[in-house]
Motif scaffolding. Structure first.
Motif, PDB file in Angstrom:
ATOM      1  N   MET A  97     -29.409 -13.588 -35.437  1.00  0.00           N
ATOM      2  CA  MET A  97     -29.133 -13.563 -34.218  1.00  0.00           C
ATOM      3  C   MET A  97     -28.008 -14.412 -33.596  1.00  0.00           C
ATOM      4  SD  MET A  97     -29.360 -11.900 -31.420  1.00  0.00           S
ATOM      5  CE  MET A  97     -29.767 -11.811 -29.727  1.00  0.00           C
ATOM      6  N   MET A  98     -28.455 -15.589 -34.527  1.00  0.00           N
ATOM      7  CA  MET A  98     -27.430 -16.865 -34.130  1.00  0.00           C
ATOM      8  C   MET A  98     -25.890 -16.722 -34.657  1.00  0.00           C
ATOM      9  SD  MET A  98     -26.828 -19.581 -32.414  1.00  0.00           S
ATOM     10  CE  MET A  98     -29.110 -20.663 -31.804  1.00  0.00           C
ATOM     11  N   LEU A  99     -26.016 -16.297 -35.936  1.00  0.00           N
ATOM     12  CA  LEU A  99     -24.428 -15.342 -35.947  1.00  0.00           C
ATOM     13  C   LEU A  99     -23.878 -14.816 -35.101  1.00  0.00           C
ATOM     14  CD1 LEU A  99     -22.210 -16.404 -38.550  1.00  0.00           C
ATOM     15  CD2 LEU A  99     -23.872 -13.786 -40.060  1.00  0.00           C
ATOM     16  N   ILE A 100     -24.205 -13.715 -34.358  1.00  0.00           N
ATOM     17  CA  ILE A 100     -23.622 -12.567 -34.195  1.00  0.00           C
ATOM     18  C   ILE A 100     -23.310 -13.313 -32.396  1.00  0.00           C
ATOM     19  CG2 ILE A 100     -24.390 -10.632 -32.696  1.00  0.00           C
ATOM     20  CD1 ILE A 100     -26.636  -9.884 -34.751  1.00  0.00           C
ATOM     21  N   LEU A 101     -24.281 -14.365 -32.642  1.00  0.00           N
ATOM     22  CA  LEU A 101     -23.855 -14.577 -30.864  1.00  0.00           C
ATOM     23  C   LEU A 101     -22.185 -15.940 -31.536  1.00  0.00           C
ATOM     24  CD1 LEU A 101     -27.445 -15.618 -29.508  1.00  0.00           C
ATOM     25  CD2 LEU A 101     -25.973 -14.371 -28.599  1.00  0.00           C
ATOM     26  N   ALA A 102     -23.028 -16.595 -32.618  1.00  0.00           N
ATOM     27  CA  ALA A 102     -21.045 -18.032 -32.492  1.00  0.00           C
ATOM     28  C   ALA A 102     -20.026 -16.696 -32.615  1.00  0.00           C
ATOM     29  CB  ALA A 102     -21.659 -18.038 -33.779  1.00  0.00           C
ATOM     30  N   LEU A 103     -20.582 -15.137 -33.415  1.00  0.00           N
ATOM     31  CA  LEU A 103     -18.805 -14.815 -33.772  1.00  0.00           C
ATOM     32  C   LEU A 103     -17.935 -14.438 -31.992  1.00  0.00           C
ATOM     33  CD1 LEU A 103     -20.312 -12.805 -36.870  1.00  0.00           C
ATOM     34  CD2 LEU A 103     -18.014 -14.147 -36.527  1.00  0.00           C
ATOM     35  N   ILE A 104     -19.369 -13.605 -31.318  1.00  0.00           N
ATOM     36  CA  ILE A 104     -19.360 -13.188 -30.132  1.00  0.00           C
ATOM     37  C   ILE A 104     -18.443 -14.300 -30.022  1.00  0.00           C
ATOM     38  CG2 ILE A 104     -20.293 -12.660 -28.005  1.00  0.00           C
ATOM     39  CD1 ILE A 104     -22.493 -11.412 -29.248  1.00  0.00           C
ATOM     40  N   TYR A 105     -18.802 -15.821 -29.292  1.00  0.00           N
ATOM     41  CA  TYR A 105     -18.194 -16.638 -28.875  1.00  0.00           C
ATOM     42  C   TYR A 105     -17.127 -17.124 -29.162  1.00  0.00           C
ATOM     43  CZ  TYR A 105     -17.201 -21.236 -28.206  1.00  0.00           C
ATOM     44  OH  TYR A 105     -16.377 -22.777 -28.146  1.00  0.00           O
ATOM     45  N   LEU A 106     -16.280 -16.494 -30.686  1.00  0.00           N
ATOM     46  CA  LEU A 106     -15.441 -17.482 -31.101  1.00  0.00           C
ATOM     47  C   LEU A 106     -14.338 -17.015 -31.056  1.00  0.00           C
ATOM     48  CD1 LEU A 106     -16.553 -18.442 -35.050  1.00  0.00           C
ATOM     49  CD2 LEU A 106     -15.397 -19.813 -33.078  1.00  0.00           C
ATOM     50  N   ALA A 107     -14.506 -14.903 -30.769  1.00  0.00           N
ATOM     51  CA  ALA A 107     -14.057 -13.875 -30.421  1.00  0.00           C
ATOM     52  C   ALA A 107     -13.349 -14.548 -28.477  1.00  0.00           C
ATOM     53  CB  ALA A 107     -14.825 -11.873 -30.225  1.00  0.00           C
ATOM     54  N   ILE A 108     -14.599 -13.911 -27.771  1.00  0.00           N
ATOM     55  CA  ILE A 108     -13.890 -14.388 -26.431  1.00  0.00           C
ATOM     56  C   ILE A 108     -13.240 -15.866 -26.716  1.00  0.00           C
ATOM     57  CG2 ILE A 108     -15.079 -14.971 -23.901  1.00  0.00           C
ATOM     58  CD1 ILE A 108     -17.222 -12.972 -25.646  1.00  0.00           C
ATOM     59  N   ALA A 109     -14.117 -16.894 -27.425  1.00  0.00           N
ATOM     60  CA  ALA A 109     -13.009 -17.932 -26.936  1.00  0.00           C
ATOM     61  C   ALA A 109     -12.088 -18.234 -27.301  1.00  0.00           C
ATOM     62  CB  ALA A 109     -13.816 -19.098 -27.485  1.00  0.00           C
ATOM     63  N   PHE A 110     -11.379 -17.939 -28.529  1.00  0.00           N
ATOM     64  CA  PHE A 110      -9.969 -17.149 -29.351  1.00  0.00           C
ATOM     65  C   PHE A 110     -10.008 -16.566 -28.992  1.00  0.00           C
ATOM     66  CE2 PHE A 110     -11.998 -19.892 -33.170  1.00  0.00           C
ATOM     67  CZ  PHE A 110     -11.196 -21.478 -32.934  1.00  0.00           C
ATOM     68  N   GLY A 111     -10.302 -15.469 -28.036  1.00  0.00           N
ATOM     69  CA  GLY A 111      -9.032 -14.641 -26.855  1.00  0.00           C
ATOM     70  C   GLY A 111      -8.510 -15.220 -26.173  1.00  0.00           C
ATOM     71  N   MET A 112      -9.609 -16.152 -25.183  1.00  0.00           N
ATOM     72  CA  MET A 112      -8.783 -16.833 -23.943  1.00  0.00           C
ATOM     73  C   MET A 112      -7.756 -17.396 -24.726  1.00  0.00           C
ATOM     74  SD  MET A 112     -12.152 -17.847 -21.831  1.00  0.00           S
ATOM     75  CE  MET A 112     -13.022 -18.888 -23.114  1.00  0.00           C
ATOM     76  N   LEU A 113      -8.195 -18.679 -25.883  1.00  0.00           N
ATOM     77  CA  LEU A 113      -6.773 -19.375 -25.911  1.00  0.00           C
ATOM     78  C   LEU A 113      -5.191 -18.371 -26.026  1.00  0.00           C
ATOM     79  CD1 LEU A 113      -6.146 -22.262 -27.494  1.00  0.00           C
ATOM     80  CD2 LEU A 113      -6.715 -21.173 -29.106  1.00  0.00           C
ATOM     81  N   VAL A 114      -5.991 -16.753 -27.217  1.00  0.00           N
ATOM     82  CA  VAL A 114      -4.825 -16.274 -27.264  1.00  0.00           C
ATOM     83  C   VAL A 114      -4.035 -16.153 -26.275  1.00  0.00           C
ATOM     84  CG1 VAL A 114      -3.828 -14.503 -28.431  1.00  0.00           C
ATOM     85  CG2 VAL A 114      -5.478 -16.104 -29.039  1.00  0.00           C
ATOM     86  N   ALA A 115      -4.901 -15.312 -24.911  1.00  0.00           N
ATOM     87  CA  ALA A 115      -3.591 -14.922 -23.076  1.00  0.00           C
ATOM     88  C   ALA A 115      -3.201 -16.263 -22.813  1.00  0.00           C
ATOM     89  CB  ALA A 115      -5.290 -13.978 -22.827  1.00  0.00           C
ATOM     90  N   ILE A 129      -4.594 -28.163 -29.259  1.00  0.00           N
ATOM     91  CA  ILE A 129      -6.005 -28.555 -28.835  1.00  0.00           C
ATOM     92  C   ILE A 129      -6.495 -27.559 -28.547  1.00  0.00           C
ATOM     93  CG2 ILE A 129      -6.060 -30.002 -26.340  1.00  0.00           C
ATOM     94  CD1 ILE A 129      -3.212 -31.504 -27.402  1.00  0.00           C
ATOM     95  N   GLY A 130      -6.290 -27.049 -27.893  1.00  0.00           N
ATOM     96  CA  GLY A 130      -7.435 -25.762 -27.463  1.00  0.00           C
ATOM     97  C   GLY A 130      -8.379 -25.639 -28.694  1.00  0.00           C
ATOM     98  N   ALA A 131      -7.512 -24.764 -29.982  1.00  0.00           N
ATOM     99  CA  ALA A 131      -8.725 -24.181 -30.572  1.00  0.00           C
ATOM    100  C   ALA A 131      -9.563 -25.950 -31.600  1.00  0.00           C
ATOM    101  CB  ALA A 131      -7.874 -23.830 -31.811  1.00  0.00           C
ATOM    102  N   GLY A 132      -9.154 -26.450 -31.606  1.00  0.00           N
ATOM    103  CA  GLY A 132      -9.888 -27.621 -31.890  1.00  0.00           C
ATOM    104  C   GLY A 132     -11.374 -27.744 -30.617  1.00  0.00           C
ATOM    105  N   GLY A 133     -10.580 -27.453 -29.446  1.00  0.00           N
ATOM    106  CA  GLY A 133     -12.052 -27.734 -28.123  1.00  0.00           C
ATOM    107  C   GLY A 133     -13.056 -26.789 -28.487  1.00  0.00           C
ATOM    108  N   VAL A 134     -12.411 -25.367 -29.371  1.00  0.00           N
ATOM    109  CA  VAL A 134     -12.871 -24.385 -28.819  1.00  0.00           C
ATOM    110  C   VAL A 134     -14.050 -24.922 -30.393  1.00  0.00           C
ATOM    111  CG1 VAL A 134     -13.534 -21.714 -29.373  1.00  0.00           C
ATOM    112  CG2 VAL A 134     -11.471 -22.315 -27.561  1.00  0.00           C
TER     113      VAL A 134
END
Length: 113
Positions: A1-19, A55-60
């Motif tokens: 369960m934690m792995l799925i949430l971590a992947l969801i976090y990474l997808a959304i956070a890096f999506g925000m960074l790219v946008a 900097i954003g990738a490091g923060g994420v």
């Protein structure tokens, strides 16, 4: 369960960074249409967007590293991590656009192509 949430976090956070990085480049492109500061705006936009991404990738990554600390409430931890990432990226975006404006404002009038 934690792995799925971590992947969801990474997808959304890096999506925000790219946008947000794409928005910095678009703002630089729009400012580059001004003949008085064309070269300065385009060069600054690429440089500032690159720094923002680094900097954003490091923060994420740092915020994502704290996800395992909230194993008792993983969904709540995901929301807190996403909120913190959005806050930090938004503040970084604001600073990046302010820097881009300052570069264009201070550009010499003779930089038109």
């Amino acid at each position: 369960m934690m792995l799925i949430l971590a992947l969801i976090y990474l997808a959304i956070a890096f999506g925000m960074l790219v946008a947000l990085a794409a928005m910095i480049l678009k703002i630089g492109s729009l400012l580059g249409e001004c003949p008085a500061a064309r070269q300065a705006a385009r060069a600054a936009a690429v440089t500032i967007a690159t720094g923002f991404c680094a900097i954003g990738a490091g923060g994420v990554a740092l915020i994502g590293g704290a996800l395992p600390l909230v194993q008792s409430e993983p969904a709540a931890g995901l929301m807190v991590a996403l909120g913190l990432a959005a806050l930090c990226l938004g503040l970084g975006f604001t600073h990046a656009v302010g820097t881009l404006r300052a570069v264009v404002k201070d550009a010499p009038a003779g930089t038109a192509a």
